[in-house]
Write a protein that holds these residues in place. Structure first.
Motif, PDB file in Angstrom:
ATOM      1  N   ALA A 290       0.839  -1.204   0.000  1.00 34.50           N
ATOM      2  CA  ALA A 290       0.000   0.000   0.000  1.00 34.50           C
ATOM      3  C   ALA A 290       0.871   1.249   0.000  1.00 34.50           C
ATOM      4  O   ALA A 290       2.086   1.186   0.236  1.00 34.50           O
ATOM      5  N   LEU A 291       0.235   2.385  -0.272  1.00 35.08           N
ATOM      6  CA  LEU A 291       0.881   3.693  -0.138  1.00 35.08           C
ATOM      7  C   LEU A 291       0.350   4.359   1.127  1.00 35.08           C
ATOM      8  O   LEU A 291      -0.868   4.400   1.339  1.00 35.08           O
ATOM      9  N   LEU A 292       1.243   4.892   1.940  1.00 30.41           N
ATOM     10  CA  LEU A 292       0.888   5.397   3.263  1.00 30.41           C
ATOM     11  C   LEU A 292       1.155   6.900   3.361  1.00 30.41           C
ATOM     12  O   LEU A 292       2.150   7.403   2.855  1.00 30.41           O
ATOM     13  N   THR A 293       0.251   7.606   4.032  1.00 31.30           N
ATOM     14  CA  THR A 293       0.433   9.019   4.350  1.00 31.30           C
ATOM     15  C   THR A 293       0.163   9.220   5.835  1.00 31.30           C
ATOM     16  O   THR A 293      -0.860   8.738   6.341  1.00 31.30           O
ATOM     17  N   VAL A 294       1.067   9.900   6.541  1.00 33.73           N
ATOM     18  CA  VAL A 294       0.923  10.145   7.978  1.00 33.73           C
ATOM     19  C   VAL A 294       0.851  11.651   8.218  1.00 33.73           C
ATOM     20  O   VAL A 294       1.708  12.405   7.737  1.00 33.73           O
ATOM     21  N   LYS A 295      -0.194  12.089   8.937  1.00 34.88           N
ATOM     22  CA  LYS A 295      -0.369  13.495   9.296  1.00 34.88           C
ATOM     23  C   LYS A 295      -0.347  13.616  10.827  1.00 34.88           C
ATOM     24  O   LYS A 295      -1.322  13.253  11.487  1.00 34.88           O
ATOM     25  N   PRO A 296       0.750  14.122  11.435  1.00 37.48           N
ATOM     26  CA  PRO A 296       0.816  14.262  12.901  1.00 37.48           C
ATOM     27  C   PRO A 296      -0.230  15.247  13.414  1.00 37.48           C
ATOM     28  O   PRO A 296      -0.595  16.208  12.722  1.00 37.48           O
ATOM     29  N   LEU A 297      -0.714  14.999  14.626  1.00 36.81           N
ATOM     30  CA  LEU A 297      -1.670  15.888  15.286  1.00 36.81           C
ATOM     31  C   LEU A 297      -0.981  16.571  16.464  1.00 36.81           C
ATOM     32  O   LEU A 297      -0.245  15.918  17.210  1.00 36.81           O
ATOM     33  N   LYS A 298      -1.243  17.870  16.632  1.00 35.79           N
ATOM     34  CA  LYS A 298      -0.644  18.615  17.734  1.00 35.79           C
ATOM     35  C   LYS A 298      -1.727  19.364  18.498  1.00 35.79           C
ATOM     36  O   LYS A 298      -2.730  19.779  17.930  1.00 35.79           O
ATOM     37  N   ASP A 299      -1.503  19.523  19.813  1.00 40.03           N
ATOM     38  CA  ASP A 299      -2.466  20.246  20.635  1.00 40.03           C
ATOM     39  C   ASP A 299      -2.168  21.737  20.609  1.00 40.03           C
ATOM     40  O   ASP A 299      -1.327  22.212  19.830  1.00 40.03           O
ATOM     41  N   ASP A 300      -2.859  22.515  21.473  1.00 42.19           N
ATOM     42  CA  ASP A 300      -2.695  23.969  21.488  1.00 42.19           C
ATOM     43  C   ASP A 300      -1.284  24.404  21.859  1.00 42.19           C
ATOM     44  O   ASP A 300      -0.860  25.522  21.528  1.00 42.19           O
ATOM     45  N   ASN A 301      -0.556  23.543  22.557  1.00 40.69           N
ATOM     46  CA  ASN A 301       0.814  23.871  22.959  1.00 40.69           C
ATOM     47  C   ASN A 301       1.849  23.343  21.967  1.00 40.69           C
ATOM     48  O   ASN A 301       3.046  23.314  22.261  1.00 40.69           O
ATOM     49  N   SER A 302       1.345  22.889  20.776  1.00 36.96           N
ATOM     50  CA  SER A 302       2.208  22.330  19.725  1.00 36.96           C
ATOM     51  C   SER A 302       2.907  21.057  20.165  1.00 36.96           C
ATOM     52  O   SER A 302       3.947  20.684  19.602  1.00 36.96           O
ATOM     53  N   ASP A 303       2.361  20.394  21.180  1.00 36.03           N
ATOM     54  CA  ASP A 303       2.901  19.100  21.595  1.00 36.03           C
ATOM     55  C   ASP A 303       2.255  17.991  20.771  1.00 36.03           C
ATOM     56  O   ASP A 303       1.078  18.053  20.433  1.00 36.03           O
ATOM     57  N   GLN A 304       3.068  16.957  20.471  1.00 33.51           N
ATOM     58  CA  GLN A 304       2.560  15.842  19.678  1.00 33.51           C
ATOM     59  C   GLN A 304       1.491  15.084  20.464  1.00 33.51           C
ATOM     60  O   GLN A 304       1.710  14.652  21.597  1.00 33.51           O
ATOM     61  N   SER A 305       0.298  14.943  19.845  1.00 31.56           N
ATOM     62  CA  SER A 305      -0.788  14.232  20.524  1.00 31.56           C
ATOM     63  C   SER A 305      -1.229  12.988  19.780  1.00 31.56           C
ATOM     64  O   SER A 305      -2.164  12.313  20.199  1.00 31.56           O
ATOM     65  N   GLY A 306      -0.574  12.700  18.666  1.00 28.42           N
ATOM     66  CA  GLY A 306      -0.949  11.521  17.882  1.00 28.42           C
ATOM     67  C   GLY A 306      -0.814  11.814  16.401  1.00 28.42           C
ATOM     68  O   GLY A 306      -0.105  12.737  15.984  1.00 28.42           O
ATOM     69  N   ALA A 307      -1.512  11.034  15.592  1.00 33.04           N
ATOM     70  CA  ALA A 307      -1.438  11.215  14.142  1.00 33.04           C
ATOM     71  C   ALA A 307      -2.627  10.527  13.486  1.00 33.04           C
ATOM     72  O   ALA A 307      -3.262   9.645  14.066  1.00 33.04           O
ATOM     73  N   VAL A 308      -2.912  10.982  12.267  1.00 29.80           N
ATOM     74  CA  VAL A 308      -3.894  10.311  11.424  1.00 29.80           C
ATOM     75  C   VAL A 308      -3.122   9.616  10.303  1.00 29.80           C
ATOM     76  O   VAL A 308      -2.258  10.225   9.662  1.00 29.80           O
ATOM     77  N   VAL A 309      -3.434   8.352  10.082  1.00 30.38           N
ATOM     78  CA  VAL A 309      -2.718   7.539   9.098  1.00 30.38           C
ATOM     79  C   VAL A 309      -3.695   7.135   7.997  1.00 30.38           C
ATOM     80  O   VAL A 309      -4.749   6.551   8.278  1.00 30.38           O
ATOM     81  N   PHE A 310      -3.345   7.467   6.751  1.00 27.86           N
ATOM     82  CA  PHE A 310      -4.155   7.072   5.600  1.00 27.86           C
ATOM     83  C   PHE A 310      -3.369   6.078   4.758  1.00 27.86           C
ATOM     84  O   PHE A 310      -2.157   6.238   4.572  1.00 27.86           O
TER      85      PHE A 310
END
Length: 658
Positions: A290-310
């Motif tokens: 497959a082809l994968l795309t990862v978009k990191p998620l950040k909170d209001d303090n720009s801290d890493q809170s996870g990611a969305v993976v397509f």
């Protein structure tokens, strides 16, 4: 003058005394007088029916519910003192009221009740109506009311505003006029401000709920597989497509355990974005590319809170590429024109080949229609819904054959795409791959091809990962492969691997009357394509076609027909419209078809063709008044050729006008 006397003077004369020090009251009285409001009434007569009240309350249910909380808080301050708290909408209709029972009875006498309208036109100067008219808080007490029946009341009102700054309603507190106090209006204004802020929060929450619902719907219905992971890289949400692809429960799974990069297992990270990364999905049944795309998620303090993976399985994308990229077979057995026994035998063998998945080897000269037969086999096989790809092995540079057939990874060679590229075997997976001119494939690539046919896996250049492929291979060539095997130009083991079902396509010169059949079919087809009327055909043209050797086979015949249609300006095709080699030459060693009636020998045929050419030349000389340049251009020959033909056919030089 007392306030009552001031009011009486204005009602009787329309003159305002300086004792009315509030500008909003003076202006309101003037408006009421201009609207002919009855100053001795003061009872609102604009009342909604029970059904209308029910509909209005239903449409404002959430709004009333939110404001009621603040109305209760406000009422707690004046409870037992004879005050009522009202909520009216922007049209001035009372929606809700909280107050002491005894005060409700007095309010009912002037229709200060739910469903009554209290704009100035209906009730004169009053808290609700005047606040709506001027757009700001106001206190109307005692004789400040325009209508006399309200002189025992005091009303403190403030407009309520929505997010856009428009008035959405009015908050009012009313009670006995003797209990008038400036702080009463301040309490109402404070409550109105609190309501405004709460409405803003409610609006924001409502927008967030709506946005969340939209995103959730998109997440659940999108065609790509999607996962949401937390800061530790564990799956917390899965959409239906991802669930279907993996075929197992993913919640709580680590991302790097269920998805790995195809060539760099440690490349995937939940903290770094990537796009179109080639990965392997470790599903319940088998690995899926497959082809994968990862978009990191950040909170209001720009801290890493996870990611969305397509991710998108490559086989799904290949289907789309093949569907819209023309990787489809268009010909069927019904498109093959021919009645000769050799053609019927080839079609019969091809139909049998379509019923199984064995490899097919099609032998025949160039231009005989080998690819047409391969497409017909595909379209009548169980793989008809899959892709059909054709590769001309003779047309590919020697050093690009492997990358074209088997694909390559990033950086596999100079000039390679940085994202890599799948080969024709991968693109044709689930369908049919035609390897045309297989006899021209280099020996080293023949060994790789043999391994792919045996293992049903391909390995891209620059990679060590074997990719499963499900391809039916049809090979075609114009060479004698057995002779190539004996000379060491073609691998014997590959020949026997490919030569499961052999189909021999006869050359056109051995198909007898099929030449005429194909000629007339192509004449009709090309005339329609060129939007030209189909010309008549002189019998001498057919005779010439039947006696020609057709070294280029059907492809040559098609080109000849198109050329004739382009050059003819009359209603009939003559031999003069044929290429010279067809009119004047019979190939050495060429046997005439058995089904052709040969009552004329080659000399007689040449005489017939010559007479046709002489007649055409005379007609052109007359049409162009002897302009040799125009005649030469019409016949697509040189001027010297025209002069030579005139001499050969003994045509008078009187036609030479130029």
């Amino acid at each position: 003058m007392t306030h009552a006397q001031v009011w009486q003077q204005f009602i009787e004369t329309g003159k305002l005394d300086s004792a009315v020090d509030k500008a909003e009251i003076r202006h309101s009285w003037q408006r009421c007088r201009e609207m002919d409001v009855d100053p001795y009434d003061g009872v609102s007569h604009q009342l909604l029916t029970p059904g209308q009240i029910s509909a209005l309350l239903g449409s404002q249910k959430l709004y009333i519910s939110l404001v009621r909380h603040f109305m209760k808080q406000l009422y707690e301050f004046v409870k037992g003192s004879g005050f009522i708290v009202f909520l009216a909408n922007r049209e001035g209709y009372i929606l809700e009221a909280l107050g002491d029972p005894e005060t409700f009875k007095a309010a009912a006498q002037v229709n200060l009740i739910q469903g009554a309208c209290w704009v100035e036109f209906a009730g004169g100067t009053n808290g609700i109506g005047t606040a709506l008219a001027i757009g700001r808080p106001v206190q109307v007490s005692g004789c400040e009311h325009y209508c006399q029946k309200l002189h025992s009341w005091t009303c403190s009102a403030a407009p309520l505003y929505d997010e856009c700054g428009d008035i959405s309603g009015v908050l009012q507190m009313s009670g006995p006029c003797e209990k008038t106090h400036p702080h009463t209006l301040g309490m109402v204004v404070a409550s109105a401000e609190a309501i405004r802020k709460q409405l803003s929060v409610w609006q924001r929450n409502n927008e967030l709920v709506l946005a969340n619902a939209q995103l959730s719907h998109l997440f659940q219905t999108m065609s790509d597989g999607a996962l949401v992971i937390d800061a530790d890289g564990r799956v917390i949400q899965v959409n239906p497509v991802a669930r279907k692809v993996f075929g197992k429960e993913l919640s709580g799974e680590k991302l790097n355990r269920i998805i790995t990069a195809a060539d760099s297992p440690d490349l995937i990270s939940s903290t770094h974005s990537c796009k179109d990364l080639d990965v392997v999905l470790h599903t319940e049944t088998e690995p899926v590319e497959a082809l994968l795309t990862v978009k990191p998620l950040k909170d209001d303090n720009s801290d890493q809170s996870g990611a969305v993976v397509f991710f998108n399985p490559i086989r799904k994308m290949k289907k789309l590429v093949n569907r819209f990229g023309g990787a489809q077979a268009t010909f069927h057995f019904s498109d093959i024109i021919g009645e000769h026994d050799s053609v019927k035998a080839a079609i019969n063998m091809a139909r049998k080949a379509a019923d199984n998945l064995s490899h097919v080897l099609i032998l025949g000269e160039s231009g005989t229609g080998k690819e047409l037969l391969a497409q017909a086999i595909h379209n009548h096989s169980m793989r008809r819904n899959g892709p059909f790809l054709a590769v001309n092995c003779a047309a590919l540079p020697r050093d690009l054959i492997a990358s074209e057939l088997f694909g390559y990874t990033s950086g596999a060679f100079t000039g390679a795409s940085p994202k890599g590229r799948p080969g024709k075997f991968e693109m044709a997976s689930g369908g049919t791959l035609l390897l045309d001119e297989i006899g021209d494939m280099p020996l080293d690539q023949q060994a790789t091809l043999l391994r792919v046919l045996q293992d049903k896996h391909v390995t891209r250049l620059g990679s060590e990962r074997a990719i499963p492929v499900d391809v039916r291979v049809i090979c075609a060539t114009n060479k004698n492969l057995l002779d190539a095997v004996s000379k060491g130009h073609f691998r014997q083991d590959l020949y026997y691997r490919l030569n499961v079902t052999r189909i021999d396509v006869p050359p056109l010169r051995e198909r007898g009357r099929d030449v005429e059949l194909l000629f007339r079919f192509l004449l009709k087809k090309i005339s329609l394509r060129l939007h030209q009327a189909r010309p008549h055909v002189d019998e001498a043209v057919v005779t010439a076609l039947l006696h020609y050797g057709w070294p280029g086979n059907v492809r040559e015949l098609e080109n000849v027909v198109e050329r004739m249609i382009h050059t003819v300006e009359e209603e009939t095709l003559h031999c003069a419209h044929l290429p010279r080699e067809i009119c004047c030459e019979t190939p050495v060693g060429r046997a005439l078809p058995d089904s052709v009636v040969t009552t004329q020998d080659a000399a007689t045929l040449k005489q017939v063709v010559g007479e046709q050419e002489r007649r055409l030349l005379v007609d052109l000389l007359q049409r162009y008044q002897g302009n040799i340049s125009l005649i030469a251009r019409e016949m697509a020959v040189s001027r010297n050729t025209i002069y030579r033909k005139m001499h050969h056919y003994n045509i008078s030089r009187d036609y030479r006008f130029d």
